[in-house]
Design a protein around this motif. Structure first.
Motif, PDB file in Angstrom:
ATOM      1  N   UNK A 108     -21.734 110.744  98.640  1.00 51.82           N
ATOM      2  CA  UNK A 108     -21.930 111.447  97.386  1.00 51.82           C
ATOM      3  C   UNK A 108     -21.834 112.965  97.540  1.00 51.82           C
ATOM      4  N   UNK A 109     -21.948 113.474  98.765  1.00 48.82           N
ATOM      5  CA  UNK A 109     -22.020 114.917  98.975  1.00 48.82           C
ATOM      6  C   UNK A 109     -20.811 115.679  98.416  1.00 48.82           C
ATOM      7  N   UNK A 110     -19.562 115.334  98.776  1.00 49.52           N
ATOM      8  CA  UNK A 110     -18.433 116.133  98.252  1.00 49.52           C
ATOM      9  C   UNK A 110     -18.307 116.074  96.738  1.00 49.52           C
ATOM     10  N   UNK A 111     -18.691 114.955  96.143  1.00 52.07           N
ATOM     11  CA  UNK A 111     -18.610 114.825  94.689  1.00 52.07           C
ATOM     12  C   UNK A 111     -19.631 115.748  94.026  1.00 52.07           C
ATOM     13  N   UNK A 112     -20.870 115.671  94.512  1.00 51.04           N
ATOM     14  CA  UNK A 112     -21.927 116.521  93.965  1.00 51.04           C
ATOM     15  C   UNK A 112     -21.607 117.991  94.197  1.00 51.04           C
ATOM     16  N   UNK A 113     -21.137 118.315  95.408  1.00 53.14           N
ATOM     17  CA  UNK A 113     -20.818 119.705  95.730  1.00 53.14           C
ATOM     18  C   UNK A 113     -19.740 120.255  94.804  1.00 53.14           C
ATOM     19  N   UNK A 114     -18.739 119.441  94.480  1.00 54.56           N
ATOM     20  CA  UNK A 114     -17.667 119.874  93.580  1.00 54.56           C
ATOM     21  C   UNK A 114     -18.200 120.180  92.189  1.00 54.56           C
ATOM     22  N   UNK A 115     -19.049 119.287  91.674  1.00 60.14           N
ATOM     23  CA  UNK A 115     -19.608 119.497  90.331  1.00 60.14           C
ATOM     24  C   UNK A 115     -20.536 120.704  90.312  1.00 60.14           C
ATOM     25  N   UNK A 116     -21.334 120.881  91.355  1.00 58.57           N
ATOM     26  CA  UNK A 116     -22.248 122.013  91.410  1.00 58.57           C
ATOM     27  C   UNK A 116     -21.489 123.333  91.465  1.00 58.57           C
ATOM     28  N   UNK A 117     -20.416 123.373  92.253  1.00 55.99           N
ATOM     29  CA  UNK A 117     -19.629 124.599  92.374  1.00 55.99           C
ATOM     30  C   UNK A 117     -19.013 124.978  91.034  1.00 55.99           C
ATOM     31  N   UNK A 118     -18.463 123.994  90.327  1.00 52.40           N
ATOM     32  CA  UNK A 118     -17.840 124.272  89.028  1.00 52.40           C
ATOM     33  C   UNK A 118     -18.876 124.741  88.012  1.00 52.40           C
ATOM     34  N   UNK A 119     -20.015 124.060  87.978  1.00 50.29           N
ATOM     35  CA  UNK A 119     -21.054 124.427  87.017  1.00 50.29           C
ATOM     36  C   UNK A 119     -21.620 125.803  87.324  1.00 50.29           C
ATOM     37  N   UNK A 120     -21.856 126.090  88.611  1.00 49.74           N
ATOM     38  CA  UNK A 120     -22.400 127.390  88.996  1.00 49.74           C
ATOM     39  C   UNK A 120     -21.433 128.519  88.664  1.00 49.74           C
ATOM     40  N   UNK A 121     -20.133 128.215  88.640  1.00 46.68           N
ATOM     41  CA  UNK A 121     -19.120 129.221  88.314  1.00 46.68           C
ATOM     42  C   UNK A 121     -18.936 129.388  86.803  1.00 46.68           C
ATOM     43  N   UNK A 122     -19.698 128.636  86.021  1.00 44.96           N
ATOM     44  CA  UNK A 122     -19.603 128.751  84.569  1.00 44.96           C
ATOM     45  C   UNK A 122     -18.482 127.951  83.955  1.00 44.96           C
ATOM     46  N   UNK A 123     -17.933 126.989  84.710  1.00 46.37           N
ATOM     47  CA  UNK A 123     -16.846 126.161  84.203  1.00 46.37           C
ATOM     48  C   UNK A 123     -17.405 124.887  83.586  1.00 46.37           C
ATOM     49  N   UNK A 124     -16.683 124.334  82.628  1.00 44.05           N
ATOM     50  CA  UNK A 124     -17.080 123.059  82.046  1.00 44.05           C
ATOM     51  C   UNK A 124     -16.850 121.950  83.061  1.00 44.05           C
ATOM     52  N   UNK A 125     -17.851 121.151  83.292  1.00 47.56           N
ATOM     53  CA  UNK A 125     -17.707 120.033  84.222  1.00 47.56           C
ATOM     54  C   UNK A 125     -18.730 118.966  83.879  1.00 47.56           C
ATOM     55  N   UNK A 126     -18.497 117.774  84.372  1.00 52.06           N
ATOM     56  CA  UNK A 126     -19.448 116.680  84.179  1.00 52.06           C
ATOM     57  C   UNK A 126     -19.595 115.927  85.484  1.00 52.06           C
ATOM     58  N   UNK A 127     -20.745 115.340  85.673  1.00 50.15           N
ATOM     59  CA  UNK A 127     -21.035 114.517  86.845  1.00 50.15           C
ATOM     60  C   UNK A 127     -21.568 113.186  86.359  1.00 50.15           C
ATOM     61  N   UNK A 128     -20.896 112.105  86.766  1.00 48.81           N
ATOM     62  CA  UNK A 128     -21.310 110.760  86.369  1.00 48.81           C
ATOM     63  C   UNK A 128     -21.843 110.027  87.588  1.00 48.81           C
ATOM     64  N   UNK A 129     -23.038 109.433  87.450  1.00 48.21           N
ATOM     65  CA  UNK A 129     -23.632 108.676  88.549  1.00 48.21           C
ATOM     66  C   UNK A 129     -24.042 107.295  88.068  1.00 48.21           C
ATOM     67  N   UNK A 130     -23.746 106.293  88.866  1.00 46.20           N
ATOM     68  CA  UNK A 130     -24.082 104.918  88.511  1.00 46.20           C
ATOM     69  C   UNK A 130     -25.589 104.710  88.644  1.00 46.20           C
ATOM     70  N   UNK A 131     -26.201 104.183  87.585  1.00 42.84           N
ATOM     71  CA  UNK A 131     -27.632 103.914  87.614  1.00 42.84           C
ATOM     72  C   UNK A 131     -27.958 102.427  87.496  1.00 42.84           C
ATOM     73  N   UNK A 132     -26.984 101.614  87.122  1.00 41.15           N
ATOM     74  CA  UNK A 132     -27.213 100.172  87.039  1.00 41.15           C
ATOM     75  C   UNK A 132     -25.875  99.451  87.077  1.00 41.15           C
ATOM     76  N   UNK A 133     -25.828  98.292  87.747  1.00 37.26           N
ATOM     77  CA  UNK A 133     -24.600  97.522  87.838  1.00 37.26           C
ATOM     78  C   UNK A 133     -24.553  96.732  89.126  1.00 37.26           C
ATOM     79  N   UNK A 134     -23.392  96.176  89.473  1.00 37.26           N
ATOM     80  CA  UNK A 134     -23.248  95.416  90.711  1.00 37.26           C
ATOM     81  C   UNK A 134     -23.634  96.261  91.928  1.00 37.26           C
ATOM     82  N   UNK A 135     -24.192  95.642  92.951  1.00 35.99           N
ATOM     83  CA  UNK A 135     -24.700  96.389  94.108  1.00 35.99           C
ATOM     84  C   UNK A 135     -23.684  97.335  94.736  1.00 35.99           C
ATOM     85  N   UNK A 136     -22.400  96.929  94.774  1.00 32.10           N
ATOM     86  CA  UNK A 136     -21.410  97.776  95.437  1.00 32.10           C
ATOM     87  C   UNK A 136     -21.107  99.062  94.661  1.00 32.10           C
TER      88      UNK A 136
END
Length: 397
Positions: A108-136
């Protein structure tokens, strides 16, 4: 976690491991809304908040545990009638918190880092994380910038998940377009028919814009108040002697131009606030004629009730409909008995906040209205009942 993106981006640049707890669902009255986050690093430093203090201690310990074992968990906190001293929300609501470890080597690190960098730079971005579903799928994340998703920008999964990620990106971009944060459901194969996967989408957009027309004393106080509340403020006036950086040091931009001419080229959106403080017909009428036909969040104009009646009559003569005139907040602000420019600025900002979040502007004492409102620009979306699902545990984030 994007609400504390600047701090977390600094942590990722420094190579710090951390765990972040994000509010993913709120039921009833609660002090923080979905998207609020608390993060803890290896040294025990904490930033952010998920409850305003009610359950911070317990969530802090969950983050420390996630850092140690690398397991993503979801936990529910609510008020207990059986044990009022148990960890919970004294306001009577419930929150559900997703705790995600973000450590060197975690997928998850590179994904989170990418979203954080964009948001910190004032760019529009979104981060989606799975909270329920098949184990994989549990615990996975997808960063969603406004530009086309680059090859391999997901979380490094195989090509078999491309359809799923494309569906997530499509859903998340729809949320991002209107600045919404909340849950979405996508099938494991990217369709609506596959086994459901519930994701929590956080949207991060640049600060909302306020354009203040009229470089008067009230505008100076309003600029300070709006900046404090997170608006990017432009002050516009046709008179160069008044529209100066020295008079408006807190403004992000000073424009010397006729208000209606500037508005014709200004970038606005559904969150933009337009405040007309000139109360001069030669400025007000052409400006409001244009403003009330734009897809903005708020248009307010200063003036007495007599000025308002004269202004409405002039605007009708210009061809504005009753529906268009109904979008005008005039006289601007709430009735606080304001006298000074600072009190008037508070009155105006109070009305803007109430309009944005669906508040009534009534006194809370003795009222039966909700204390915490959903955002007027973040419509509620259907959510799955997480409480009916088993709390999941995912090694490695």
């Amino acid at each position: 976690m994007l609400d504390i993106a600047a701090e977390l981006h600094r942590w990722t640049v420094q190579g710090r491991d951390f765990a972040v707890a994000t509010v993913v669902r709120v039921t009833g009255s609660a002090p923080r809304q979905p998207g609020a986050a608390l993060a803890v690093d290896r040294a025990g430093e904490a930033v952010g908040s998920v409850s305003g203090g009610c359950v911070e201690g317990a969530v802090y310990e969950l983050c420390r545990q996630a850092l140690d074992d690398g397991i993503t968990v979801r936990e529910r906190f609510g008020y207990s009638d059986d044990d009022a001293f148990a960890v919970g929300l004294t306001c009577g609501g419930t929150i559900e918190v997703l705790v995600t470890p973000v450590r060197a080597g975690d997928a998850v690190l590179p994904v989170v880092a990418s979203a954080l960098a964009a948001s910190a730079a004032g760019l529009s971005t979104a981060l989606a994380r799975v909270v329920a579903g098949p184990p994989e799928f549990l615990g996975r994340a997808v960063a969603v910038p406004t530009s086309d998703l680059a090859e391999g920008q997901g979380d490094g999964q195989s090509e078999s998940t491309d359809a799923f990620e494309r569906a997530v990106v499509e859903e998340a971009r729809a949320m991002l377009a209107c600045g919404r944060t909340g849950p979405v459901t996508v099938g494991t194969d990217g369709s609506r028919c596959g086994p459901p996967v519930v994701l929590f989408v956080e949207s991060s957009v640049p600060p909302p814009r306020m354009i203040v027309f009229g470089a008067v004393d009230f505008a100076s106080a309003l600029t300070r108040a709006a900046t404090f509340l997170g608006y990017r403020v432009t002050v516009c006036d046709a008179r160069p002697v008044f529209a100066t950086a020295a008079r408006f040091p807190e403004a992000d931009e000073i424009v010397v131009d006729w208000p209606h001419r500037y508005l014709a080229t200004a970038e606005v959106d559904a969150r933009t606030v337009l405040c007309v403080l000139t109360h001069d017909p030669k400025f007000d009428v052409p400006l409001l004629k244009a403003a009330l036909r734009l897809p903005v969040g708020y248009v307010g104009a200063m003036g007495s009730r007599r000025t308002h009646r004269d202004r409405e009559a002039a605007l009708r003569e210009e061809g504005l409909t009753e529906g268009e005139l109904g979008m005008l907040h005039s006289p601007i602000g709430l009735d606080l008995g304001a006298r000074t420019p600072e009190e008037t600025a508070l009155s105006i900002m109070a009305e803007i906040v109430a309009e944005r979040h669906g508040g009534s502007g009534a006194r809370l004492t003795g009222a039966h209205t909700p204390i915490h409102h959903g955002s007027a620009h973040s419509p509620r979306v259907p959510v799955m009942d997480f409480a009916a699902m088993n709390v999941f545990a995912v090694p490695g984030g």
